[in-house]
Scaffold this motif. Structure first.
Motif, mmCIF file in Angstrom:
data_model
loop_
_atom_site.group_PDB
_atom_site.id
_atom_site.type_symbol
_atom_site.label_atom_id
_atom_site.label_comp_id
_atom_site.label_asym_id
_atom_site.label_seq_id
_atom_site.Cartn_x
_atom_site.Cartn_y
_atom_site.Cartn_z
ATOM 1 N N ILE A 143 -98.840 -12.013 43.368
ATOM 2 C CA ILE A 143 -98.035 -13.172 43.343
ATOM 3 C C ILE A 143 -97.091 -12.960 42.113
ATOM 4 O O ILE A 143 -97.703 -12.879 40.905
ATOM 5 C CB ILE A 143 -98.651 -14.715 43.313
ATOM 6 N N SER A 144 -95.801 -12.471 42.201
ATOM 7 C CA SER A 144 -94.973 -12.122 41.064
ATOM 8 C C SER A 144 -94.157 -12.953 40.649
ATOM 9 O O SER A 144 -93.108 -13.698 41.622
ATOM 10 C CB SER A 144 -94.501 -10.711 41.553
ATOM 11 N N GLY A 145 -93.690 -13.430 39.497
ATOM 12 C CA GLY A 145 -92.579 -14.108 38.842
ATOM 13 C C GLY A 145 -91.530 -13.010 38.828
ATOM 14 O O GLY A 145 -91.755 -11.752 39.332
ATOM 15 N N PRO A 146 -90.086 -13.386 38.743
ATOM 16 C CA PRO A 146 -89.008 -12.597 38.682
ATOM 17 C C PRO A 146 -89.143 -11.364 37.840
ATOM 18 O O PRO A 146 -89.561 -11.410 36.822
ATOM 19 C CB PRO A 146 -87.947 -13.294 37.992
ATOM 20 N N SER A 147 -89.269 -10.259 38.663
ATOM 21 C CA SER A 147 -89.483 -9.017 38.201
ATOM 22 C C SER A 147 -88.569 -7.818 38.626
ATOM 23 O O SER A 147 -88.097 -8.129 39.928
ATOM 24 C CB SER A 147 -90.915 -8.443 38.231
ATOM 25 N N ASN A 148 -87.980 -7.017 37.874
ATOM 26 C CA ASN A 148 -87.157 -6.022 38.274
ATOM 27 C C ASN A 148 -87.883 -4.613 39.370
ATOM 28 O O ASN A 148 -87.399 -3.767 39.995
ATOM 29 C CB ASN A 148 -86.324 -5.113 37.168
ATOM 30 N N LEU A 149 -89.298 -4.853 39.120
ATOM 31 C CA LEU A 149 -89.886 -3.696 39.998
ATOM 32 C C LEU A 149 -89.983 -3.978 41.364
ATOM 33 O O LEU A 149 -89.905 -5.146 41.879
ATOM 34 C CB LEU A 149 -91.504 -3.993 39.332
ATOM 35 N N PRO A 150 -89.982 -2.905 42.028
ATOM 36 C CA PRO A 150 -89.922 -3.007 43.591
ATOM 37 C C PRO A 150 -91.309 -3.658 43.902
ATOM 38 O O PRO A 150 -92.276 -3.162 43.257
ATOM 39 C CB PRO A 150 -89.388 -1.646 43.970
ATOM 40 N N ASP A 151 -91.374 -4.107 45.026
ATOM 41 C CA ASP A 151 -92.721 -4.521 45.686
ATOM 42 C C ASP A 151 -93.519 -3.167 45.934
ATOM 43 O O ASP A 151 -93.089 -2.254 46.302
ATOM 44 C CB ASP A 151 -92.699 -4.895 47.135
ATOM 45 N N PRO A 152 -94.737 -3.221 45.296
ATOM 46 C CA PRO A 152 -95.659 -1.951 45.625
ATOM 47 C C PRO A 152 -95.717 -1.482 47.208
ATOM 48 O O PRO A 152 -95.811 -2.328 47.875
ATOM 49 C CB PRO A 152 -96.941 -2.437 45.090
ATOM 50 N N ALA A 153 -95.575 -0.207 47.036
ATOM 51 C CA ALA A 153 -95.371 0.325 48.505
ATOM 52 C C ALA A 153 -97.004 0.322 49.373
ATOM 53 O O ALA A 153 -97.107 0.607 50.605
ATOM 54 C CB ALA A 153 -94.997 1.874 48.460
ATOM 55 N N HIS A 154 -97.976 0.333 48.503
ATOM 56 C CA HIS A 154 -99.371 0.484 49.015
ATOM 57 C C HIS A 154 -99.526 -0.505 50.211
ATOM 58 O O HIS A 154 -99.419 -1.784 50.038
ATOM 59 C CB HIS A 154 -100.404 0.181 47.974
ATOM 60 N N PRO A 155 -100.036 -0.094 51.293
ATOM 61 C CA PRO A 155 -100.301 -1.081 52.439
ATOM 62 C C PRO A 155 -101.342 -2.234 52.328
ATOM 63 O O PRO A 155 -101.091 -3.321 52.747
ATOM 64 C CB PRO A 155 -100.715 -0.374 53.610
ATOM 65 N N GLY A 156 -102.089 -1.990 51.334
ATOM 66 C CA GLY A 156 -103.126 -2.940 50.873
ATOM 67 C C GLY A 156 -102.594 -4.150 49.942
ATOM 68 O O GLY A 156 -103.603 -4.895 49.668
ATOM 69 N N HIS A 200 -90.107 -12.121 28.068
ATOM 70 C CA HIS A 200 -89.930 -10.946 28.279
ATOM 71 C C HIS A 200 -90.824 -9.895 29.242
ATOM 72 O O HIS A 200 -90.824 -8.779 29.189
ATOM 73 C CB HIS A 200 -89.833 -10.200 26.936
ATOM 74 N N SER A 201 -91.613 -10.711 29.753
ATOM 75 C CA SER A 201 -92.628 -9.925 30.819
ATOM 76 C C SER A 201 -91.955 -9.240 31.823
ATOM 77 O O SER A 201 -91.043 -9.769 32.265
ATOM 78 C CB SER A 201 -93.774 -11.127 31.375
ATOM 79 N N THR A 202 -92.469 -8.034 31.872
ATOM 80 C CA THR A 202 -91.668 -7.188 32.854
ATOM 81 C C THR A 202 -92.511 -7.111 34.380
ATOM 82 O O THR A 202 -92.074 -6.916 35.283
ATOM 83 C CB THR A 202 -91.792 -5.588 32.571
ATOM 84 N N GLY A 203 -93.869 -7.472 34.217
ATOM 85 C CA GLY A 203 -94.525 -7.549 35.446
ATOM 86 C C GLY A 203 -95.718 -6.134 35.580
ATOM 87 O O GLY A 203 -96.352 -6.022 36.263
ATOM 88 N N LYS A 204 -95.197 -5.054 34.698
ATOM 89 C CA LYS A 204 -95.973 -3.858 34.725
ATOM 90 C C LYS A 204 -97.274 -3.945 34.661
ATOM 91 O O LYS A 204 -97.963 -3.307 35.452
ATOM 92 C CB LYS A 204 -95.345 -3.009 33.463
ATOM 93 N N MET A 205 -97.826 -4.645 33.876
ATOM 94 C CA MET A 205 -99.356 -4.650 33.789
ATOM 95 C C MET A 205 -99.936 -5.082 35.063
ATOM 96 O O MET A 205 -100.988 -4.592 35.639
ATOM 97 C CB MET A 205 -100.078 -5.236 32.757
ATOM 98 N N GLY A 206 -99.384 -6.238 35.458
ATOM 99 C CA GLY A 206 -99.902 -6.896 36.839
ATOM 100 C C GLY A 206 -99.542 -6.021 38.041
ATOM 101 O O GLY A 206 -100.728 -5.926 39.021
ATOM 102 N N TYR A 207 -98.600 -5.343 38.053
ATOM 103 C CA TYR A 207 -98.130 -4.314 39.259
ATOM 104 C C TYR A 207 -99.247 -3.143 39.238
ATOM 105 O O TYR A 207 -99.694 -2.713 40.344
ATOM 106 C CB TYR A 207 -96.728 -3.914 39.268
ATOM 107 N N ALA A 208 -99.653 -2.773 37.993
ATOM 108 C CA ALA A 208 -100.359 -1.606 37.917
ATOM 109 C C ALA A 208 -101.571 -2.156 38.379
ATOM 110 O O ALA A 208 -102.517 -1.166 38.668
ATOM 111 C CB ALA A 208 -100.425 -1.196 36.522
#
Ligand code: CTP
Length: 216
Positions: free
Chosen positions: A46-59, A23-31
């Motif tokens: 490096i993200s496993g399957p997540s519904n979150l969009p790719d972070p927009a930050h250019p870095g 059930h991991s969402t990826g939220k903590m890693g993306y944050a």
């Protein structure tokens, strides 16, 4: 400074239509990716399957993977050049011994699956860690939390471990908040309050930056 972050779950395929996941969402890693990028770091997420969009930050450069083996290969390619490693992914501990080429058909009343251990990404890369590199791991525990977290710190060669206890309300999977305790290799412990994951990420980034040698 280059930062490697693993995030989200892994999916381990059984056949062309089924997988074992979590059930991991990826939220903590993306944050964490956002918080490190905001501090000026070049981040490989490096993200496993997540519904979150790719972070927009250019870095932040995002690489999508599915399985633990793919996550390991992607992380191993980046790890030597990264000064900081953060293992926030909920990697499946086991994968099916065989992946059926065709959809597994229903037959008997029970079905037994054989599973084999996945590569431990953090522990395997931990063996290659150089003295100037800094590794952060997560420990999600339900009992004997501190002892289990410290055991992981030593086994996986972490410099800092982020402990989540499932006994705490508002911590862990599927929440927008988290409650963490940070334990470091020097025996320092700091307990934080429940807060939004973006603020938890900032606390973790601050704790890492405070422990880095200046030139990293
Ligand atoms: N981890 C990893 N690769 C794995 C398993 C875990 O990189 N195959 C990382 C996680 O990203 C996390 C840390 O190791 O930073 C601890 O993960 P956890 O699942 O709690 O540890 P395990 O070694 O699987 O221990 P257990 O399931 O027995 O608690």
């Amino acid at each position: 400074m280059r930062v490697l972050i693993t995030a989200g779950p892994t999916y381990e395929p059984l056949d062309p239509v089924r997988f074992i996941g979590n059930h991991s969402t990826g939220k903590m890693g993306y944050a964490l990716a956002e918080a490190f990028a905001a501090s000026g770091a070049a981040v490989t997420l490096i993200s496993g399957p997540s519904n979150l969009p790719d972070p927009a930050h250019p870095g932040i450069q995002t690489q999508r993977v599915e399985t633990a083996d793919q996550m390991y290969a992607a992380a191993a390619a980046v790890a030597p050049e990264a000064g900081v490693w953060v293992f926030a992914a909920a990697v499946a501990d086991y994968k099916p011994a065989q992946i059926a080429a065709e959809k597994i058909k229903k037959s008997g009343d029970t079905l037994t699956l054989e599973l084999v251990k996945n590569v431990d990404i953090a522990a395997t890369l931990g063996k290659t860690k150089r003295p100037e590199q800094f590794s952060v791991g997560f420990a999600l525990e339900t009992n004997n939390e501190h002892a289990h977290a410290l055991d992981k710190l030593h086994r996986k060669n972490f410099d800092l471990v982020v402990l989540n206890s499932l006994r705490d309300a508002g911590a862990g999977f599927r929440h927008d908040t988290n409650k963490v305790t940070l334990l470091d290799a020097q025996g320092q412990t700091r307990i934080f309050e429940v807060k939004p994951k973006a603020e938890v990420a900032q606390d973790i980034v601050d704790a890492v930056l405070a422990r880095l040698p200046r030139e990293v």
